[in-house]
Design a protein around this motif. Structure first.
Motif, PDB file in Angstrom:
ATOM      1  N   VAL A 167       0.901  -1.026   0.013  1.00  0.00           N
ATOM      2  CA  VAL A 167       0.004  -0.231  -0.150  1.00  0.00           C
ATOM      3  C   VAL A 167       0.931   1.103   0.006  1.00  0.00           C
ATOM      4  CG1 VAL A 167      -1.726   1.337   1.399  1.00  0.00           C
ATOM      5  CG2 VAL A 167      -1.852  -1.125   1.226  1.00  0.00           C
ATOM      6  N   ALA A 168       1.777   1.113   0.808  1.00  0.00           N
ATOM      7  CA  ALA A 168       2.775   2.521   0.978  1.00  0.00           C
ATOM      8  C   ALA A 168       4.073   2.142   0.997  1.00  0.00           C
ATOM      9  CB  ALA A 168       2.179   3.245   2.318  1.00  0.00           C
ATOM     10  N   THR A 169       5.087   3.076   0.458  1.00  0.00           N
ATOM     11  CA  THR A 169       6.578   2.570   0.469  1.00  0.00           C
ATOM     12  C   THR A 169       7.055   3.976   0.790  1.00  0.00           C
ATOM     13  OG1 THR A 169       8.400   1.688  -0.610  1.00  0.00           O
ATOM     14  CG2 THR A 169       6.550   2.999  -2.074  1.00  0.00           C
ATOM     15  N   PRO A 175       3.629   3.512  -5.905  1.00  0.00           N
ATOM     16  CA  PRO A 175       3.225   3.708  -7.130  1.00  0.00           C
ATOM     17  C   PRO A 175       2.068   3.009  -7.908  1.00  0.00           C
ATOM     18  CG  PRO A 175       5.491   4.197  -6.991  1.00  0.00           C
ATOM     19  CD  PRO A 175       4.912   3.502  -5.756  1.00  0.00           C
ATOM     20  N   ALA A 176       2.401   1.488  -7.589  1.00  0.00           N
ATOM     21  CA  ALA A 176       1.648   0.734  -8.116  1.00  0.00           C
ATOM     22  C   ALA A 176       0.189   0.468  -7.502  1.00  0.00           C
ATOM     23  CB  ALA A 176       2.318  -0.743  -8.369  1.00  0.00           C
ATOM     24  N   TYR A 177       0.030   0.684  -6.237  1.00  0.00           N
ATOM     25  CA  TYR A 177      -1.149   0.625  -5.394  1.00  0.00           C
ATOM     26  C   TYR A 177      -2.289   1.011  -6.511  1.00  0.00           C
ATOM     27  CZ  TYR A 177      -4.659   1.040  -1.801  1.00  0.00           C
ATOM     28  OH  TYR A 177      -5.858   0.865  -0.989  1.00  0.00           O
ATOM     29  N   GLN A 178      -3.257   0.181  -6.226  1.00  0.00           N
ATOM     30  CA  GLN A 178      -4.710   0.481  -6.631  1.00  0.00           C
ATOM     31  C   GLN A 178      -5.773   0.456  -5.530  1.00  0.00           C
ATOM     32  OE1 GLN A 178      -5.639   1.813  -9.705  1.00  0.00           O
ATOM     33  NE2 GLN A 178      -3.238   1.441 -10.210  1.00  0.00           N
ATOM     34  N   GLU A 179      -6.557   1.272  -5.217  1.00  0.00           N
ATOM     35  CA  GLU A 179      -7.485   1.269  -4.212  1.00  0.00           C
ATOM     36  C   GLU A 179      -8.368  -0.192  -4.216  1.00  0.00           C
ATOM     37  OE1 GLU A 179     -10.900   4.109  -2.210  1.00  0.00           O
ATOM     38  OE2 GLU A 179      -8.907   4.847  -2.567  1.00  0.00           O
TER      39      GLU A 179
END
Length: 224
Positions: A167-169, A175-179
């Motif tokens: 989720v977070a970095t 950048p690749a996280y989708q809700e």
């Protein structure tokens, strides 16, 4: 009203093993610390709690005098596993609980600071209501990490996972996280939150649940 330190709980575990009193005392303390003292429903404690480990000594083997021995290690593993199962059952049966949540914090400088972060997440009403609503609100989780009380925490190093979803970095949205991926996880009945502080090798795990309408109803109607 459950957050062992311990809290509103009577726990009993029995074994027929022959165990020296000193080893048994060490084992019950470790088992409690890794099970009943790692759960929370709402952060509120009471004085009405006990955890008792009984060894009857009826088994036909030499007395276990050290938990580091092969026999002691096997007993230790079994007692801790049973204790964790019982402790987690309390969370699953928490007031109004609909979701079972594991909060694991890695990369701390000490177990203590990892516990601070884990409990900050597990006790946050905003985080817990987000879980109830299946809302992947990463800001609420990261905010809890931030106010956990680690004065020199570098939030730009933090990684956050919801189960398998990164989720977070580096303290911000991956950048690749989708809700939609986060919401898929949040709809599950069992969820693992993993936080990596990237400041050491220590880790800690806490088990908790969501905060639902029924929790409010149960506790609003309750009278002692």
């Amino acid at each position: 009203m459950i957050r062992p330190n311990m809290a509103t709980m009577l726990g009993f575990v029995a074994t027929d093993a022959r165990v020296a009193p000193r080893a048994l005392q060490a084992l019950v303390r470790e088992a409690a610390d890794r099970s009943f003292n790692r759960i929370t429903i709402d952060g509120d404690t009471s004085t009405n709690d006990s955890f008792v480990l009984v060894a009857t000594g009826q088994a036909a083997h030499d007395e276990i005098t050290a938990l580091e021995s092969p026999e002691g290690a096997a007993l230790r593993e079994a007692v801790i596993a049973v204790s964790q199962q019982l402790a987690q059952a309390i969370v699953r049966d928490g007031e109004g609980a609909t979701k079972f949540i594991t909060v694991r914090v890695d990369g701390g400088r000490s177990k203590e600071e990892c516990r601070w972060v884990a409990y900050a997440i597990a006790h946050s009403p905003l985080v817990k209501t987000a879980f109830f609503a299946s809302d992947p609100n990463l800001g609420r989780i990261l905010a809890a990490v931030g106010y956990a009380g680690i004065a020199d925490l570098d939030q730009s190093l933090i990684d956050l996972h919801l189960d398998d979803v990164h989720v977070a970095t580096k303290g911000g949205r991956h950048p690749a996280y989708q809700e939609a991926d986060g919401q898929r996880v949040m709809k599950q009945s069992e969820i693992t939150v993993r936080v990596d502080l990237h400041r050491g090798a220590a880790h800690a795990t806490v088990w908790t649940c969501d905060l639902s309408h029924d929790y409010v109803t149960i506790n609003a109607d309750y009278r002692s």
